[in-house]
Design a protein around this motif. Structure first.
Motif, PDB file in Angstrom:
ATOM      1  N   VAL A  41     -37.653  38.974  23.412  1.00 16.38           N
ATOM      2  CA  VAL A  41     -36.918  39.903  24.278  1.00 16.38           C
ATOM      3  C   VAL A  41     -37.660  40.031  25.607  1.00 16.38           C
ATOM      4  CG1 VAL A  41     -36.004  42.227  24.549  1.00 16.38           C
ATOM      5  CG2 VAL A  41     -36.057  41.172  22.286  1.00 16.38           C
ATOM      6  N   LYS A  42     -37.010  39.611  26.669  1.00 17.67           N
ATOM      7  CA  LYS A  42     -37.597  39.707  27.999  1.00 17.67           C
ATOM      8  C   LYS A  42     -36.969  40.803  28.849  1.00 17.67           C
ATOM      9  CE  LYS A  42     -40.983  36.841  28.198  1.00 17.67           C
ATOM     10  NZ  LYS A  42     -42.339  37.354  28.454  1.00 17.67           N
ATOM     11  N   LYS A  43     -35.835  41.339  28.387  1.00 17.33           N
ATOM     12  CA  LYS A  43     -35.173  42.367  29.188  1.00 17.33           C
ATOM     13  C   LYS A  43     -34.334  43.259  28.287  1.00 17.33           C
ATOM     14  CE  LYS A  43     -32.518  42.886  33.484  1.00 17.33           C
ATOM     15  NZ  LYS A  43     -31.765  42.175  34.536  1.00 17.33           N
ATOM     16  N   VAL A  44     -34.431  44.563  28.496  1.00 19.99           N
ATOM     17  CA  VAL A  44     -33.599  45.543  27.802  1.00 19.99           C
ATOM     18  C   VAL A  44     -32.897  46.379  28.857  1.00 19.99           C
ATOM     19  CG1 VAL A  44     -33.560  47.563  26.303  1.00 19.99           C
ATOM     20  CG2 VAL A  44     -35.033  45.642  25.728  1.00 19.99           C
ATOM     21  N   GLU A  45     -31.557  46.403  28.805  1.00 19.34           N
ATOM     22  CA  GLU A  45     -30.765  47.172  29.762  1.00 19.34           C
ATOM     23  C   GLU A  45     -29.987  48.262  29.038  1.00 19.34           C
ATOM     24  OE1 GLU A  45     -28.189  44.538  31.818  1.00 19.34           O
ATOM     25  OE2 GLU A  45     -29.790  43.396  32.778  1.00 19.34           O
ATOM     26  N   THR A 141     -31.902  38.804  26.113  1.00 19.43           N
ATOM     27  CA  THR A 141     -31.598  40.032  26.859  1.00 19.43           C
ATOM     28  C   THR A 141     -30.764  40.923  25.961  1.00 19.43           C
ATOM     29  OG1 THR A 141     -31.614  38.910  29.001  1.00 19.43           O
ATOM     30  CG2 THR A 141     -30.461  41.009  28.875  1.00 19.43           C
ATOM     31  N   LYS A 143     -28.593  44.381  25.751  1.00 22.76           N
ATOM     32  CA  LYS A 143     -27.914  45.375  26.583  1.00 22.76           C
ATOM     33  C   LYS A 143     -27.242  46.410  25.683  1.00 22.76           C
ATOM     34  CE  LYS A 143     -25.675  44.270  30.355  1.00 22.76           C
ATOM     35  NZ  LYS A 143     -24.640  43.774  31.302  1.00 22.76           N
TER      36      LYS A 143
END
Length: 805
Positions: A41-45, A141, A143
């Motif tokens: 996981v490189k991004k959590v929105e 990613t 979301k």
């Protein structure tokens, strides 16, 4: 073709940059260590939520799927120590850095559910949250998309409190703390806050048996137009009386264990009860009054949980007990009394600490060693007695000679202090221990300092100080009596011409440093007072936003000067007519100093600090100059860190004016002092590794500026004086990087300062950073020709314990 030379310090600097790049690269390459079916996981929105709720909702994302922190350095450190044969280790994991956030659909679902519950607790009763996962090249990613709907608003608050006494107490005090009001958005945190404050209110007013579950709520959202009504209920206890009882304090027992090992199975209580307090000291090492002075649970008063907490705090603050326990029991013959039992376990009474340090630079080396004996209960009243012996020496590091063959400075000091946990004044001060224990300190010290063939100083100091706490954030210190006796002698021989070169060196040494050497050789007396005030000192170790202030004022000689005038004497120091005490002239001066800092906290343990420190010493009346040890210096690990302490300033001073290398070496620590100092610092702090050998590794970048100046007449170096019009030419600037190894109780610090602008040079040549980047070798060689044995150092390394400010 132009050749460039990188000296060893430049190589170290470039090595540090390369290391950071390697760590960043290691963090970015985590995908090669995971299985083919895994992703990181490189991004959590979090989408479709207003900013305040979005930041809070992120805390409900499970930690194991949150991306690693700043530039991936934490992840890079973890990868270096916890991979083997191209895979992550499954055992013998080193607690260094942070593991990569490997995608787990179960944790994503838990996070989605928790975010949804959080939104509903904030009044979005119809909130729905969906999760979406996208993966590309093993990088995921996540979301979370929310449909909150309209928030529910409180349209009515009802109260169900059958106990009229409790109801009157709550209704009469709720305006001081309540977060509940009609028209507000429904928020469960406000309900929890209200419950906690009702619990505290009841426990502050005698309701010893009151517990939190007595307070509950019944929200009703079955209304139109997103409205909710809230009923607050405070239940009665289920017993024969059916009402809450108010308790008063009965007989109090204060019991001290026989040793620091704790209590034995059998305890024989003191038969004597005085004013409803039974004091039993099984160790026979404590007097009654100094201990019960900080017991705030008073017999006959209504039970108050705040006074219980205050008693805990003050008993620990006495620093003679390692454990404090407060219990209560209800006597059989009374239904509305509780009898406290305060049980105290002593800590070890005496300790001895040996400390040492090795200060060194390019041309000097030395050591300091000290032994400190402490007795924390010397007169059985929690008095702290300290006795310290300290000695050290400094030697020149001359080529071709053995270490410490040329010792040029020797220091020795002995000091003793007695600290009593109360203000010893002839009048009563009510509630003095409410916010903190006040102290009275008696101290005495003797200092001997010999600078080879230059000066010898003997200083004897006695003082009485009072320290007290106005509030938790406001601290005061007042020294009404500070007596200092100085006896200095100048050892420089400017008459003996047997060794003519030595004669010339001595003559130049005295002429170039006449002002400060004269101060070192003075024989005088100081009788004065000091006052210091600090604001928010208790927040310095906390990650929060606040302003810190510390100011102190030292005044000397005014009472003696007033006495001279009363008896018809008017000192005239310019004419050599000094007012005297014990046959010696006394000093008269003001020395104010302020330290102001702004701490701005950001998320994820990031903090920005802006600081300004300024001070000035002004001699007047019976004095023409400040005492030598009251002068200011610049540089060092807590100042302008690109300079070693006592090597910056004053003003545009350049040591090139001293022609002899021997005189230049002898003048070290004497010539770079001043009567005024201004320093400013900007520092940005951040986390590098949350797990690093049992602690945290933090980083810092900083920009420092400042200098010292002379303002009193008589100094033979005009370039050392403060000149507002040339202030931009007299300010030194330095920048750098720092590392802080935080192991909870200690912070080990390492800073590297880089000179940017050096005021010792001509205005057009002050930006020495250009020399560092190009032509450093030639610049340093030219500098050494005119400044030997001084060497120019672009980089300054600073080691320390604790934060710089």
């Amino acid at each position: 073709m132009k050749a460039y030379y990188l000296n060893y310090k430049q190589k170290n600097f470039h090595f540090a940059i390369i290391l950071l790049i390697l760590l960043f690269t290691a963090g970015c390459s985590s995908t090669k260590y995971i299985e083919s079916y895994q992703s990181i996981v490189k991004k959590v929105e979090i989408d479709s939520i207003s900013k305040p709720y979005e930041e809070a909702a992120y805390n409900y994302v499970q930690k194991d799927i949150r991306p690693a922190g700043w530039l991936g350095l934490n992840e890079g450190i973890y990868n270096i120590f916890n991979t083997k044969n191209g895979k992550y280790k499954t055992h013998n994991i080193k607690p260094l850095g942070t593991p990569p956030a490997i995608l787990d659909s179960a944790l994503v679902e838990i996070s989605r559910t928790q975010i949804e519950k959080y939104l509903r607790s904030k009044g979005f009763f119809n909130a729905k949250v969906q999760s979406e996962i996208s993966v590309k090249n093993k990088l995921a990613t996540v979301k979370f998309k929310a449909n909150t709907g309209a928030p529910f608003m409180v349209n009515k608050i009802n109260y169900e409190i059958p106990d009229e006494q409790v109801k009157n107490l709550y209704m009469g005090n709720k305006s001081r703390f309540t977060h509940l009001s009609e028209g507000m958005q429904y928020d469960e945190d406000s309900l929890v806050y209200e419950r906690e404050n009702i619990y505290k209110l009841m426990r502050q007013n005698g309701y010893f048996d009151f517990v939190r579950p007595y307070v509950r709520y019944e929200p009703d959202s079955n209304q139109n137009n997103n409205k909710v009504s809230v009923k607050l209920i405070i239940d009665n206890p289920i017993d024969s009386s059916g009402k809450h009882k108010i308790y008063t304090i009965g007989e109090t027992n204060i019991i001290i264990a026989p040793s620091y090992e704790g209590f034995t199975d059998s305890i024989e209580l003191n038969k004597r009860v005085f004013r409803d307090i039974r004091f039993t000291d099984l160790s026979h090492k404590y007097r009654r009054n100094p201990i019960i002075r900080y017991n705030f649970i008073k017999p006959g008063e209504i039970y108050d949980i705040d006074k219980e907490t205050l008693t805990y705090d003050r008993m620990y603050d006495l620093n003679v007990f390692k454990n404090v326990k407060i219990d209560y029991y209800k006597p059989k013959d009374s239904t509305n009394k509780v009898n406290p039992v305060v049980m105290l376990t002593p800590q070890k009474r005496m300790s001895n600490r040996i400390e040492g340090e090795i200060p060194f630079n390019d041309f000097t080396v030395g050591f300091n060693i000290s032994n400190t004996y402490t007795n924390n209960n010397i007169f059985k009243g929690a008095e702290r007695f300290q006795f310290q012996i300290k000695g050290g020496l400094q030697a020149r590091n001359t080529k071709g000679t053995s270490l410490f063959s040329d010792i040029y400075q020797r220091d020795f000091s002995v000091s003793a202090s007695l600290t009593v946990p109360r203000l010893m004044v002839p009048f009563n001060i009510p509630l003095m221990g409410k916010n903190g224990i006040p102290y009275t300190t008696f101290s005495s010290s003797y200092l001997y300092a010999l600078q080879k063939d230059i000066t010898v100083r003997r200083i004897f100091i006695n003082s009485i100080s009072y320290d007290w706490v106005e509030t938790k954030s406001k601290l005061h210190s007042f020294t009404p009596l500070n007596f200092e006796y100085r006896f200095g002698s100048v050892l420089i021989d400017t008459t003996d011409k047997t060794n003519y070169q030595q004669y010339l060196d001595n003559k130049e040494l005295f002429e170039k440093n006449s002002y400060n050497i004269t101060l070192l050789g003075r024989k005088d007396v100081t009788l004065g007072m000091k006052y210091a005030y600090s604001l928010n000192a208790e927040k310095l170790s906390q990650q929060r936003t606040f302003i810190y202030f510390k100011g102190n004022m030292e005044i000397g000689g005014n009472l003696l000067y007033l006495g001279n005038r009363i008896f018809g004497k008017k000192p005239d120091p310019a004419a050599g007519n000094y007012g005297k005490v014990l046959g010696l002239p006394y000093n008269q001066y003001l020395r104010p100093e302020v330290d102001i800092r702004w701490y701005k906290n950001f998320d994820n343990e990031k903090q920005f600090v802006a600081r300004i420190n300024a001070g000035v010493g002004y001699a007047y009346g019976n004095s023409l100059a400040m005492p030598f040890d009251k002068l200011f210096y610049a540089g060092g690990s807590s100042g302008v860190r690109a300079w070693q302490a006592r090597t910056l300033g004053p003003g545009n001073y350049n040591r090139e004016v001293i022609s002899s290398p021997e005189v230049r070496a002898s003048s070290f620590g004497i010539d770079q002092l001043g009567q005024m100092r201004i320093e400013a610092n900007l520092e940005y702090r951040f986390i590098l590794a949350s797990k690093f050998f049992g602690g945290k590794l933090r980083g810092a970048t900083f920009l420092d500026g400042g200098n010292i100046w002379n303002i009193a007449p008589g100094n033979p170096q005009p370039q050392t004086y403060f000149n507002f019009k040339k202030l931009h030419e007299q300010i030194a600037l330095g920048t750098g990087l720092g590392f802080r190894y935080d192991v909870q109780y200690f912070v080990f610090r390492f800073d590297v300062g880089l000179k940017l602008k050096d005021p010792q040079f001509a205005p057009g040549e002050q930006w020495v950073i250009s020399k560092y980047l190009s032509g450093a070798k030639a610049f340093k060689a030219a500098y050494e020709l005119t400044h030997s044995p001084d060497r120019y150092r672009f980089l300054q390394y600073n080691f320390g314990i604790g934060m710089p400010f």
